[in-house]
Scaffold this motif. Structure first.
Motif, short mmCIF file in Angstrom:
data_model
loop_
_atom_site.label_atom_id
_atom_site.label_comp_id
_atom_site.label_asym_id
_atom_site.label_seq_id
_atom_site.Cartn_x
_atom_site.Cartn_y
_atom_site.Cartn_z
N VAL A 297 44.58 136.92 53.80
CA VAL A 297 44.45 137.44 55.16
C VAL A 297 45.65 138.34 55.45
O VAL A 297 46.74 138.15 54.89
N PRO A 298 45.48 139.33 56.31
CA PRO A 298 46.59 140.24 56.61
C PRO A 298 47.82 139.50 57.11
O PRO A 298 47.73 138.57 57.92
N GLY A 299 48.97 139.91 56.59
CA GLY A 299 50.24 139.32 56.95
C GLY A 299 50.77 138.31 55.96
O GLY A 299 51.98 138.07 55.90
N LYS A 300 49.90 137.69 55.18
CA LYS A 300 50.35 136.73 54.18
C LYS A 300 50.82 137.45 52.91
O LYS A 300 50.54 138.63 52.69
N ARG A 301 51.55 136.70 52.09
CA ARG A 301 52.00 137.25 50.82
C ARG A 301 50.80 137.68 49.96
O ARG A 301 49.77 136.99 49.95
N ALA A 302 50.96 138.76 49.26
CA ALA A 302 49.89 139.25 48.38
C ALA A 302 49.97 138.52 47.04
O ALA A 302 50.30 139.09 46.00
N ASP A 303 49.66 137.21 47.09
CA ASP A 303 49.58 136.36 45.90
C ASP A 303 48.11 136.19 45.57
O ASP A 303 47.38 135.54 46.33
N PHE A 304 47.66 136.76 44.47
CA PHE A 304 46.23 136.68 44.16
C PHE A 304 46.00 136.74 42.66
O PHE A 304 46.88 137.12 41.88
N LEU A 305 44.77 136.33 42.27
CA LEU A 305 44.36 136.27 40.88
C LEU A 305 43.11 137.10 40.67
O LEU A 305 42.26 137.20 41.57
N VAL A 306 42.97 137.66 39.49
CA VAL A 306 41.72 138.25 39.05
C VAL A 306 41.15 137.33 37.98
O VAL A 306 41.83 137.02 36.99
N LEU A 307 39.91 136.85 38.20
CA LEU A 307 39.28 135.90 37.29
C LEU A 307 38.25 136.59 36.42
O LEU A 307 37.66 137.61 36.81
N ASP A 308 37.99 136.01 35.26
CA ASP A 308 36.94 136.50 34.37
C ASP A 308 35.59 135.93 34.77
O ASP A 308 34.95 135.19 34.02
N GLY A 309 35.15 136.23 35.98
CA GLY A 309 33.86 135.75 36.46
C GLY A 309 33.55 136.41 37.78
O GLY A 309 34.37 137.13 38.35
N GLU A 310 32.36 136.14 38.27
CA GLU A 310 31.92 136.78 39.52
C GLU A 310 32.19 135.91 40.74
O GLU A 310 32.04 136.38 41.87
N SER A 311 32.61 134.66 40.52
CA SER A 311 32.90 133.75 41.63
C SER A 311 33.88 132.69 41.15
O SER A 311 34.10 132.54 39.94
N PRO A 312 34.47 131.89 42.07
CA PRO A 312 35.37 130.82 41.64
C PRO A 312 34.69 129.74 40.81
O PRO A 312 35.37 128.93 40.19
N ALA A 313 33.36 129.72 40.79
CA ALA A 313 32.66 128.73 39.97
C ALA A 313 33.06 128.83 38.50
O ALA A 313 32.97 127.84 37.77
N ILE A 314 33.51 130.01 38.07
CA ILE A 314 33.91 130.18 36.68
C ILE A 314 35.02 129.21 36.30
O ILE A 314 35.14 128.82 35.12
#
Length: 422
Positions: A378-395
């Motif tokens: 969400v805007p304002g929070k740290r830009a801590d993020f992941l790119v996963l090898d899948g189309e959803s977190p179900a991976i």
């Protein structure tokens, strides 16, 4: 200030409707999802997130300094691991075989193993040896997607050695990309030199160790192993009240091996979280829900000890916010992998994919006092993020045993990429 565009992404994030507070009950399953999503990051923070077509309309020609094309892959918040004991030198692999042969945790402890074996090992280790071992595990956690990491002391059990551990933990935070949350756990066990004199040790923790930790400013929280045969509820209360008076946040190990009243104690103290909770009473869980205390569940510990899992579905039904953690430690849960924990939460504890995502991001961040800083996109929070090898977190649960994390970003900067290690 450079502007980064993350685009062509399937973005999933907890809804975070309460501005950094944990999600509970039906709210834990509420996520925002944009199949064709984009995100803008500026100065290490999230500037905007939403449908790509909407984000692109806000941009002017030449405004973007760098672009990350995710190729349609899933982007989620960086994982927050809110409960680890990874500051140790040597793992206790032999105990795993002993447990498989029928020895239980208390038997191993009575034989001089368990926590006390790690205490002897940590006391004999140099600070540099301890740092190198801890840093290696922390970087392994990062490669599995952890961007914020809680690490406890608790293998020193004396002022000098607890401060050594906390110094190492703080150094890991300075010398790796990870955001590290140090926790003082002097009340992890009674040291061998004070065997049978628990009250005396409790007095030392409250009157000597906590003031020393507070003076050095090397911990954000104080934790206690509140359990029958370890530290009683009155003993735990004494330590945690001393910690709170010294300016530390309070949290505790509660009701792991038996119903000892730890959940009730956590609620009465307004603890940020109570962890394990395998044997917590319904009354204690309800009190935690009313107090806003996060339940941190540790499924890999139940897995390793071949114990029943915590009653996650019941807790969610009580409107108790649930987080999950690795409990990475040298004996009963030797793993740095949040994806493994995610899979256990979904397949063994009955959480939905959305609930598990919230449990290892937003609610986990709230369990270390970082809910306003990280845990959701969400805007304002740290830009801590992941790119996963899948189309959803179900991976994370579906591709079992294989790390599905392709890229890790912390504060908007690349912290690790699989392609760089291949």
């Amino acid at each position: 200030m450079p502007l980064t565009l993350v685009r062509n992404a399937s973005i999933w994030t907890p809804r975070d409707a309460a501005a950094g507070r944990p999600a509970a009950g039906p709210g834990q399953a509420q996520v925002c999802c944009w199949d064709a999503g984009a995100m803008l990051c500026r100065d290490g923070r999230i500037a905007a997130v939403g449908p790509e077509q909407d984000i692109l309309k806000t941009l002017h020609a030449g405004e973007v300094d760098s672009e990350l094309d995710c190729g349609g892959r899933c982007v989620v918040p960086g994982f927050v691991d809110p409960h680890t004991h990874m500051c140790f030198r040597s793992a206790r692999e032999s105990e795993f075989s002993a447990r498989l042969s029928g020895a239980d945790y208390r038997e191993i402890l009575r034989a001089g193993g368990g926590i006390l074996a790690s205490v002897r090992d940590v006391r004999s280790a140099s600070e540099e040896e301890l740092f190198q071992a801890t840093r290696a595990r922390a970087m392994s956690a990062l490669r599995h997607g952890t961007t914020t990491l809680e690490v406890k002391s608790g293998y020193g059990l004396a002022v000098e050695h607890e401060l050594k551990q906390l110094g190492v933990i703080s150094r890991v935070g300075r010398e790796t990309p990870l955001h590290v949350v140090p926790t003082f756990l002097g009340a992890h066990a009674v040291p061998e030199e004070l065997h049978g004199r628990t009250d005396r040790y409790v007095d030392a923790v409250a009157a000597e160790m906590i003031p020393a930790v507070a003076r050095q400013g090397c911990a954000l929280f104080c934790d206690v192993f509140c359990e029958a045969g370890v530290f009683s509820v009155p003993q735990s209360r004494k330590i945690l009240e001393a910690a709170r008076a010294a300016g530390l946040g309070v949290r505790l190990h509660a009701d792991e091996l038996s119903g000892s009243g730890g959940a009730e104690l956590a609620a009465s103290l307004g603890a940020v979280c109570a962890d394990h909770l395998l044997a917590a009473s319904d009354a204690g869980l309800r009190a935690m829900a009313e107090a806003g205390t996060v339940a941190v569940l540790l499924p890999a510990t139940a897995y390793s000890l071949k114990k029943p899992y915590a009653a996650a579905r019941k807790m969610i039904g009580m409107n108790l916010p649930v987080a999950i953690a690795t409990d990475c430690n040298p004996g009963s849960s030797f793993t740095e992998s949040v994806p493994f924990i995610f899979g256990l939460a979904v397949l063994q504890m009955g959480l939905t994919v959305a609930e598990a995502l919230c449990a290892c991001t937003l609610n986990a961040a709230c369990a270390v006092g970082m809910g306003k800083e990280t845990g959701s996109l969400v805007p304002g929070k740290r830009a801590d993020f992941l790119v996963l090898d899948g189309e959803s977190p179900a991976i994370l649960a579906f591709h079992a045993g294989v790390p599905p994390v392709a890229d890790v970003y912390i504060d908007g900067r690349p912290a690790w990429s699989r392609k760089d290690s291949e």
